[in-house]
Scaffold this active site. Structure first.
Site, mmCIF file in Angstrom:
data_model
loop_
_atom_site.group_PDB
_atom_site.id
_atom_site.type_symbol
_atom_site.label_atom_id
_atom_site.label_comp_id
_atom_site.label_asym_id
_atom_site.label_seq_id
_atom_site.Cartn_x
_atom_site.Cartn_y
_atom_site.Cartn_z
ATOM 1 N N CYS A 132 18.686 32.071 11.981
ATOM 2 C CA CYS A 132 18.779 32.816 13.249
ATOM 3 C C CYS A 132 17.577 32.559 14.068
ATOM 4 O O CYS A 132 16.590 32.003 13.794
ATOM 5 C CB CYS A 132 18.426 34.362 12.882
ATOM 6 S SG CYS A 132 19.491 34.956 11.592
ATOM 7 N N LYS A 167 18.839 30.400 2.547
ATOM 8 C CA LYS A 167 19.855 29.378 3.150
ATOM 9 C C LYS A 167 19.523 28.636 4.366
ATOM 10 O O LYS A 167 18.833 29.318 5.154
ATOM 11 C CB LYS A 167 21.409 30.320 3.654
ATOM 12 C CG LYS A 167 22.534 29.547 4.035
ATOM 13 C CD LYS A 167 23.374 30.371 4.214
ATOM 14 C CE LYS A 167 24.801 29.444 4.740
ATOM 15 N NZ LYS A 167 26.062 30.514 4.962
#
Lengths: 312, 273
Positions: A132, A167
Site C-alpha cells: 500500500c 506479503k
C-alpha cells in the site's frame, strides 16, 4: 509405501492442501461458491481490508496483456466493520482456512485493523499487504523499504496473536532485505510476490489505458520473476514462504515448492480456470507418488541442493 | 450448517451448434447451453472461455445474450470480430465445446406497452432478446454508421407487435441520422426507454428521457475478469459510489450511472477486446 499427504503447516496454520486463493481476484469468495471445489483449497486469503471503506480507483481498472492481467482496482473494499458483518460469516462457511489480508495508509491503520479482528471467530491468520502507498512517505509503498516494513509488521505483531503473513512487493531493488526485516519484526510467513508495477497506453486516445495510469501485473507472464524471488527469500529466512505469482498449473506450483515455498497461492489463474486449485492439488499428489515422496517437506527447497541424485 | 448463497449461474462445457457470419466481420454463435437458457433474462450476459485448444492464457470474454430457445436449450451470442478474444472465439466451428459461465448480471425490467428500445451498433444484441421477451406494442430504433454494419438479420427483428426503425449515419439504410436523433422524436410518446450501445448514445438518451421524466435503463460495458462480482475490475461510477458492471449491472437505471466517465466498450460484442 504410505500414501502421500498434501498437508502442510504454514507458520502455525494447518492446511489440508498447500494451495490457497490469493488475496484480490477471489474477492470474498462467495461468488465462486458454485464454480469451485473448496475441498481443493487449503485456505482463502480474503481481499484486502482497511479500517474505513476504500472506494477504489476510477475505471478502467483492468486490461489484459500478453499472458498477463494488469489491474488497478485500488484496494476497493467495504472497510473492517462491513467485512466482519457481511463477508466474514459467509467466508468461514466455505470450509478452507480463512486468512485476512489487511491494508492501511499508515502504521496505525494497519494495527487498528489487526486489533479489530481480535476475538473474531473463524480467522486463522492475518496477511499484511505492505504494498500500500504510505501517505507519510509521499505515496511510496511500505514494502519498498526494510525499515518501514519492520515498523508495520512490528506494530501489527503487537496487536495480534494470530499467525502473521507478510506479503512482499516485487517492485524493489533487494527483496531479501525486506523479507529479513519482516521476519525480524515477527512475521510467521513471508508471502510473495504481489503484482509487478506496469502500464499500457491506448494509442487511439494517446493516453494511459488505466484510470489510475499504472497498475499491477499478474498472470503467467510474471511467474519466472516470482519463482526467482521465492528462491532468494527462502534461502535468507527461517520462516516458511508462501509462493505466488502467475501459477496456472501443478507443474508451476511444484516449481515454487522446489524453490523453497511451503505452500502456493493462485490469483489470476482462477479467472482462466476455476478448476485450477483441484488440478494443482491432484497434480502435486500425483507428482509425490511418482517421485516416491510422502510429505511435502521432502520437496520444499529441494532444487537448492541440486535435486535428485542421478540413479545408476 | 453451510448456508449457500444461491447463485443462479453455472460453468458448463457447451457445444457450438451453429456459426454464422451475418455480415463481414460480424459473428453469430449458437450454443447448446440448457442450464443457462432456463434462467437467462434479457440484458444478462455470459462469460465465454477461450477454446482449450488455443493453449493461451486469456480471460474469458463477456457477451450479452442475444436470444435463447429454452425448449431446445439454444443460446445465441452476436458480436463484431475485433480484438484477440473475439477473433479466437470466432474461429471455433460447430461441434467445438467452449466453457460458458452464466447467466450473469442484472438484466432489463419487463417492457410495458409503448416501450422504446434503442440499439446503437452491436448494442442490438441484448435488445433482440428483450424485444423477443414480450408481444406488447413496442418500438426498436436500430442505428448504425452504415448499412454494411447493420449486421442483425432482418428476420430476427420480425416480431409480433414490434415496430423497427432503421437509421444509418450515411443514409445507406433506413432513415439518415443517428439513433439518438431519431429516438428523441419517439421518447415523448414512449412509456420507457431501454438502450444499449456506445456511452455517448446512452448519455444522450438518459438526458432526453430525464427531461421528460420517462424511465430509462441502459446496459453499460466495461472490461471484466471474473464476471461474477468478485474482482471489482469492472467498476462504473454511480450515485452510490463505484458499482460492478458484472453483478450490479450491466443494466442500470439511466439516471443512477455516470455515463460521462472514461470507460471501455467490450461487453456488448463491439470488438476491441
Amino acid at each position: 509405501m504410505s500414501i502421500p499427504s498434501a498437508c502442510v503447516n504454514l507458520g502455525g496454520i494447518e492446511l489440508d492442501t498447500p494451495v490457497l486463493a490469493a488475496s484480490g481476484p477471489f474477492g470474498h469468495g462467495r461468488e465462486f461458491e458454485v464454480l469451485l471445489d473448496f475441498n481443493s483449497l487449503g485456505g482463502i486469503i480474503a481481499k484486502g481490508v482497511s479500517l474505513e471503506p476504500w472506494p477504489g480507483n476510477p475505471p478502467p481498472r483492468i486490461a489484459e496483456t500478453a499472458s498477463g492481467l494488469l489491474n488497478a482496482v485500488g484496494l476497493h473494499n467495504p472497510g473492517l466493520n462491513k467485512f466482519i458483518e457481511d463477508d466474514l460469516p459467509l467466508l468461514r462457511e466455505l470450509g478452507p482456512k480463512i486468512i485476512v489480508n489487511i491494508i492501511g495508509k499508515n502504521v496505525k491503520d494497519y494495527a487498528s485493523v489487526a486489533a479489530g479482528l481480535n476475538g473474531i471467530e473463524g480467522i486463522s491468520g492475518l496477511e499484511i499487504n505492505v504494498s500500500c502507498p504510505n501517505l507519510k512517505a509521499g505515496g511510496l509503498s511500505f514494502g519498498t523499504d526494510p525499515d518501514l516494513t519492520y515498523c508495520v509488521v512490528a506494530a501489527v505483531r503487537r496487536e495480534t496473536a494470530l499467525p502473521l503473513l507478510v506479503k512482499l512487493t516485487p517492485n524493489v531493488n533487494d527483496i531479501v532485505s525486506v523479507a529479513i526485516a519482516a521476519e525480524e519484526a515477527g512475521a510467521d510467513v513471508i508471502s510473495l510476490i504481489n503484482t509487478l508495477s506496469g502500464m499500457i497506453i491506448d494509442i487511439e486516445k494517446k493516453k494511459p489505458f488505466l484510470g489510475n495510469r499504472f497498475g499491477g501485473l499478474s498472470g503467467p507472464a510474471i511467474m519466472p520473476v516470482a519463482l526467482k524471488m521465492v528462491w532468494q527469500v527462502s534461502e535468507a529466512v527461517q520462516v516458511p514462504v508462501l509462493g505466488m505469482g502467475g501459477i496456472t498449473s501443478a507443474s508451476d506450483a511444484i516449481q515454487f515448492i522446489l524453490a523453497g515455498a511451503r505452500a502456493v497461492a493462485v490469483g489470476s489463474g482462477l479467472f482462466y480456470d476455476p478448476d485450477l486449485p483441484a488440478k494443482i492439488t491432484g497434480g502435486i499428489l500425483a507428482y509425490m507418488s511418482k517421485h516416491k515422496v510422502t510429505s511435502l517437506s521432502e520437496l520444499e527447497g529441494l532444487a537448492h541442493t541440486g535435486g535428485d541424485k542421478v540413479e545408476v | 450448517m453451510k448456508t449457500l448463497i444461491k447463485q443462479d449461474y453455472s460453468l458448463e462445457n457447451c457445444p457450438v451448434t451453429e456459426k454464422l457470419f451475418t455480415a463481414t466481420g460480424f459473428c453469430r454463435l449458437t450454443f447448446y447451453a440448457p442450464s443457462v437458457t432456463t434462467e437467462a433474462q434479457p440484458g444478462q450476459f455470459v462469460m465465454v472461455h477461450m477454446p482449450a485448444s488455443s493453449g493461451r492464457y486469456m480471460l474469458p470474454r463477456p457477451y450479452s445474450i442475444c436470444s435463447v430457445d429454452r425448449e431446445n436449450g439454444q443460446l445465441v451470442i452476436f458480436f463484431e470480430v475485433g480484438g484477440r478474444g473475439g477473433e479466437l472465439i470466432s474461429t471455433v466451428e460447430p461441434g467445438t465445446t467452449l466453457r460458458l459461465l452464466g447467466p450473469l448480471g442484472r438484466g432489463f425490467p419487463k417492457p410495458q406497452a409503448g416501450s422504446l428500445l434503442v440499439a446503437g451498433g452491436m448494442g442490438i444484441a441484448p435488445l433482440v432478446f428483450l424485444a423477443k421477451s414480450t408481444t406488447v406494442p413496442r418500438t426498436l430504433i436500430y442505428g448504425s454508421r452504415t448499412a454494411a454494419r447493420m449486421a442483425c438479420p432482418r428476420e430476427d427483428l420480425d416480431l409480433p407487435g414490434l415496430t423497427v426503425v432503421e437509421v444509418t449515419e450515411d443514409g445507406s439504410r433506413g432513415e439518415r441520422g443517428t439513433a439518438c436523433e431519431i429516438a428523441e422524436r419517439y421518447i415523448p410518446s414512449s412509456s420507457a426507454v431501454f438502450a444499449c450501445g456506445p456511452r455517448q448514445l446512452l448519455a444522450a438518451l438518459a438526458e432526453a428521457a430525464a427531461e421528460r421524466d420517462i424511465a430509462a435503463w441502459v446496459s453499460v460495458e466495461e472490461r471484466m475478469a471474473c464476471g461474477i462480482g468478485a474482482c471489482l475490475g469492472c467498476a462504473v461510477r454511480t450515485d452510490q459510489g463505484y458499482m460492478r458492471v458484472c453483478k450490479d449491472g450491466p443494466v442500470f437505471p439511466a439516471g443512477e450511472v455516470n455515463l460521462q466517465d472514461e470507460h471501455t466498450e467490450c461487453l456488448c460484442q463491439s470488438g476491441g477486446n
